[in-house]
Design a protein around this motif. Structure first.
Motif, PDB file in Angstrom:
ATOM      1  N   PHE A  35     -53.812  35.673   7.939  1.00  0.00           N
ATOM      2  CA  PHE A  35     -54.629  35.596   8.996  1.00  0.00           C
ATOM      3  C   PHE A  35     -53.934  35.505  10.455  1.00  0.00           C
ATOM      4  O   PHE A  35     -54.398  35.707  11.381  1.00  0.00           O
ATOM      5  N   GLY A 122     -51.787  31.315  17.175  1.00  0.00           N
ATOM      6  CA  GLY A 122     -52.373  30.884  16.209  1.00  0.00           C
ATOM      7  C   GLY A 122     -51.909  29.424  15.929  1.00  0.00           C
ATOM      8  O   GLY A 122     -50.766  29.091  16.427  1.00  0.00           O
ATOM      9  N   PRO A 153     -56.596  32.415  15.805  1.00  0.00           N
ATOM     10  CA  PRO A 153     -57.133  31.730  14.530  1.00  0.00           C
ATOM     11  C   PRO A 153     -56.584  30.227  14.745  1.00  0.00           C
ATOM     12  O   PRO A 153     -55.465  30.033  14.892  1.00  0.00           O
ATOM     13  N   ILE A 155     -55.973  27.844  11.445  1.00  0.00           N
ATOM     14  CA  ILE A 155     -56.231  28.093  10.058  1.00  0.00           C
ATOM     15  C   ILE A 155     -55.822  26.898   9.178  1.00  0.00           C
ATOM     16  O   ILE A 155     -54.590  26.092   9.476  1.00  0.00           O
ATOM     17  N   SER A 173     -66.859  30.494  15.505  1.00  0.00           N
ATOM     18  CA  SER A 173     -66.879  30.846  14.251  1.00  0.00           C
ATOM     19  C   SER A 173     -66.105  30.540  13.055  1.00  0.00           C
ATOM     20  O   SER A 173     -65.167  29.827  13.451  1.00  0.00           O
ATOM     21  N   TRP A 190     -59.749  28.152   5.647  1.00  0.00           N
ATOM     22  CA  TRP A 190     -60.582  28.088   6.503  1.00  0.00           C
ATOM     23  C   TRP A 190     -60.214  28.590   7.889  1.00  0.00           C
ATOM     24  O   TRP A 190     -59.217  27.991   8.457  1.00  0.00           O
ATOM     25  N   VAL A 191     -61.015  29.782   8.416  1.00  0.00           N
ATOM     26  CA  VAL A 191     -60.273  30.039   9.770  1.00  0.00           C
ATOM     27  C   VAL A 191     -61.427  29.944  10.823  1.00  0.00           C
ATOM     28  O   VAL A 191     -62.611  30.395  10.638  1.00  0.00           O
ATOM     29  N   TYR A 192     -60.890  29.095  11.886  1.00  0.00           N
ATOM     30  CA  TYR A 192     -61.972  28.828  12.896  1.00  0.00           C
ATOM     31  C   TYR A 192     -61.470  29.662  14.245  1.00  0.00           C
ATOM     32  O   TYR A 192     -60.317  29.680  14.475  1.00  0.00           O
ATOM     33  N   ARG A 193     -62.243  30.241  14.879  1.00  0.00           N
ATOM     34  CA  ARG A 193     -61.946  31.198  16.173  1.00  0.00           C
ATOM     35  C   ARG A 193     -62.901  30.910  17.221  1.00  0.00           C
ATOM     36  O   ARG A 193     -64.133  30.715  16.943  1.00  0.00           O
TER      37      ARG A 193
END
Length: 196
Positions: A35, A122, A153, A155, A173, A190-193
């Protein structure tokens, strides 16, 4: 095998701090690193690297040691990482106090609080979030998203069935990968942005 022994010993001494009885498997580590997008001036921070399995995946992804900083709480893991990855900046400190820990590091990645805002491309976390209260998890995510560039991201892997942090803000998101079955135990990424 020695890495597994170190993890088990660390977990036995403080299960809430270590969170896992074994290092992440290479498949999970590669999924986490996938990611991230390596670019010439990218800057990435890894939280809770442990024995460095995810660190290796990030470096294999194309990041240089100058682009990566590690924050590790356990002194024994810091020593191991220093031997395993010479030249990599390893900060012994509390990732749950992310901004303060990065500021104390005193390096070019984050020399001052105002320079930290939206400065990272990141953050990759192997922290045992589910062992912490929800308020602590939300505070970490909020602080991380302030340090990350918009859209960059955060992550995090988790063994849980639901997201380890449920964002309060609709501008954040959340994406979940498929289960990585070749990990013990199986886990998801899980990826948060945060939106622009």
């Amino acid at each position: 095998m020695l890495d597994e022994v170190k993890f088990i010993r660390s977990w036995a001494q403080n299960p809430l701090r270590t969170g896992a009885v074994a290092p992440s498997g290479p498949e999970l580590a590669a999924k986490m690193a996938s990611f991230l997008t390596p670019r010439p001036h990218s800057r990435v921070v890894e939280l809770g690297p442990g024995t460095g399995v995810v660190t290796k995946a990030i470096l294999d992804r194309g990041f240089s040691s100058q682009q990566l900083r590690l924050i590790e709480y356990c002194p024994e893991f810091c020593e191991l990482l220093t031997r395993r990855y010479p030249g990599l900046k390893i900060v012994q400190g509390d990732a749950y106090a992310l901004g303060a820990t990065l500021s104390r590091a005193g390096d070019t990645l984050s020399s001052a609080a105002e320079d930290q805002r939206h400065s990272l491309d990141g953050i990759v976390s192997s922290l045992p979030l589910l062992t912490r209260p929800e308020t602590v998890r939300k505070a970490l995510l909020a602080e991380a998203l302030e340090i990350l560039k918009p859209g960059a991201p955060f992550i995090q892997f988790s063994y849980g069935l639901v997201a380890p942090v449920k964002p309060d803000n609709r501008s954040v998101s959340v994406f979940s990968s498929d289960w990585v079955w070749k990990n013990l135990p199986p886990a998801r990424v899980w990826v948060y942005r945060k939106a622009h």
